[in-house]
Design a protein around this motif. Sequence first.
Motif: not given
Ligand code: HEM
Length: 328
Positions: A47-48, A103, A105, A120, A131, A134, A187, A189-190, A295, A315, A319, A326
């Motif tokens: 989703p992200s 990104g 990861s 990252n 959160p 968000l 980055w 970030v956290n 990740f 986080r 995830y 998925r």
């Molecule tokens: C409350 C904080 C956060 C929530 C709830 C959240 C939630 C999520 C979710 C649900 C996914 C999908 C994971 C998956 O399906 O595998 C995701 C992916 C991702 N998030 Fe976050 N996120 C948060 C904070 C952050 C922050 C601070 C960063 C920055 C460093 C970040 C960077 C990413 C990246 C790069 C991905 C893609 C990971 C990949 O390549 O598989 N997220 N996030």
Amino acid sequence: MQPRAVALAITACALLATPGQAADPPSPEAVVDAFEAVLGPIRTHRPSHAKGTCAAGHFVATPEGTRLSVAPTFSGQRVPAIIRFAVGGGNPNAPDTARLTRGLSIRFETPAGDIWDMANISVPIFGSPTPQALVEGLLVRRPDPATGQPDQARVNAFVAANPATTYQGRWLAQNNPPASWATTPYWGVNAFRFRGQDGEVRHARWVFEPRAGTLRLTEEQMRTMPADFLADELRRRVAAAPVEFDMVLQFPGPGDDLTNPTVAWPDDRPRAVVGRLAVTEVAPGPGGACDPISFMTLDQAPGVEFSDDPTLHARTAPYAVSLSRRLQ
Ligand code: HEM
């Protein structure tokens, strides 16, 4: 009403019932429900950072990294890595020129089997201070069934009440997207806590700095580049030579906020180069080792431990929930 819609409505009511007060953190399911409320069911992609390419390589800590963290990843030995480069947002077909985060990861897995996951982004700050913000920010952007569009008045009211949710967008408006996945910093970030060989615990944030330097698209390139160029560009680079990033820790100064990821620490804070990531392979097409995993943003205690930042603690579990939907 469908069970999921009931859950969503309950969550939304709980969040909106106490404006201005700290609500309980949303459950991992509620976080993923909020993404799905905007994007629809997520069954085929993340989703992200939905659009991405798998890669692989390794990480070697510097002596300074070994000194600053007792975690296995910082032993100084070569640690294999599964890597995913991505384009932010929930659209798996997003154009590579979009003003979105990129990104990086990484799953580090030591020969002894210690796993450490991180995700990252190419922006030093996150888009939500908590959160709760968000989830609330996603829910106000739900499309209205009658119009297919979000209710702009509600979005405006949310943004006015939560200005920190605009900082990341402002950064993206001021900095063009990178010309290559290899030419941007990423980055973490956290803030995390690093436990060193001396037993001392130091707060730090990290950034992966490109050895190739930072290079962004020009306005002209943003109009003319094809929608899909990043993956092939990275394949060409890696075929010629490994693409490398230095992992750099940044330490906070007096007054720097350890728990709010929407605010960057000043650039003049002390830094330490703790390792080098080398990208040595890129998947030839869609799929690869990064695809069936998430990740999950883990600690690697002792050595790299979570700070008290609530967005960090929020986080890992979503995830995992997202991955499980998925894989259904
Ligand atoms: C409350 C904080 C956060 C929530 C709830 C959240 C939630 C999520 C979710 C649900 C996914 C999908 C994971 C998956 O399906 O595998 C995701 C992916 C991702 N998030 Fe976050 N996120 C948060 C904070 C952050 C922050 C601070 C960063 C920055 C460093 C970040 C960077 C990413 C990246 C790069 C991905 C893609 C990971 C990949 O390549 O598989 N997220 N996030």
